[in-house]
Scaffold this active site. Structure first.
Site: not given
Length: 186
Positions: A12, A81
């Site tokens: 990202h 994550e």
């Protein structure tokens, strides 16, 4: 023989935490203007490519990056994550000073109050095992990319806005496109 499986992994765009060198696992800081530019810059690289599936983490920084670079992606929490637990929001320096070099020895990592490298690896591996053969585009996080590439020769966190191509069945890295360099090959 393994079925052909190609993974295109997008880290990202830059967030308010990554810009200030802070740990963001399951917390969800927004993209910065630079992060939105990084995601939009990937559109020209992936536009017109054929993918059998387009996926993202369910965290908004990955979802927004997917929308800016591609369009709608199917969100899956297994692509999050690492849950960095007590390290969430700490600066990288504070994390390393307090807990040792947590990011350089990622394989042995156990987040205090969060998850271990093994736990994260298990959930990411489960996601990959569930994929059909073909080419898949995944909008994910630095830790997810590191989990998937560390046995293939990249054992570090790549910069935000990076695109990595993997031939998963062959165990090969096809390309690495970090912000500022050009192109990705089929």
């Amino acid at each position: 023989m393994k079925s052909p499986l190609e993974l295109w992994l997008v880290r990202h765009g830059e967030t308010t935490f990554s810009a200030s060198k802070r740990v963001a696992g399951w917390s969800d800081p927004p993209l910065t203007d630079n992060g939105r530019r990084q995601a939009k810059a990937l559109r020209s690289v992936i536009d017109g490519r054929q993918f059998d599936g387009v996926w993202s983490s369910d965290l908004q920084r990955a979802v927004e990056s997917a929308r800016l670079a591609w369009g709608e992606a199917r969100a899956d929490p297994r692509l999050r994550e690492c849950d960095f637990g007590d390290l969430e929001g700490c600066t990288y320096e504070e994390a390393d000073t307090t807990y040792g070099e947590v990011f350089s020895v990622f394989r042995a990592f156990q987040a205090p109050g969060g998850e271990s490298h093994q736990e994260m690896r298990a959930r990411v591996s489960e996601f990959v095992r569930d994929l059909e053969s073909g080419r898949h585009l995944l909008f994910v996080h630095g830790g997810v990319i590191r989990i998937l590439t560390q046995d293939l020769g990249i054992d570090r966190f790549l910069p935000t806005g990076t695109l990595v191509g993997l031939d998963w069945g062959a165990g090969d890295i096809l390309f690495v496109r970090e912000p500022g360099n050009t192109g990705a090959e089929d």
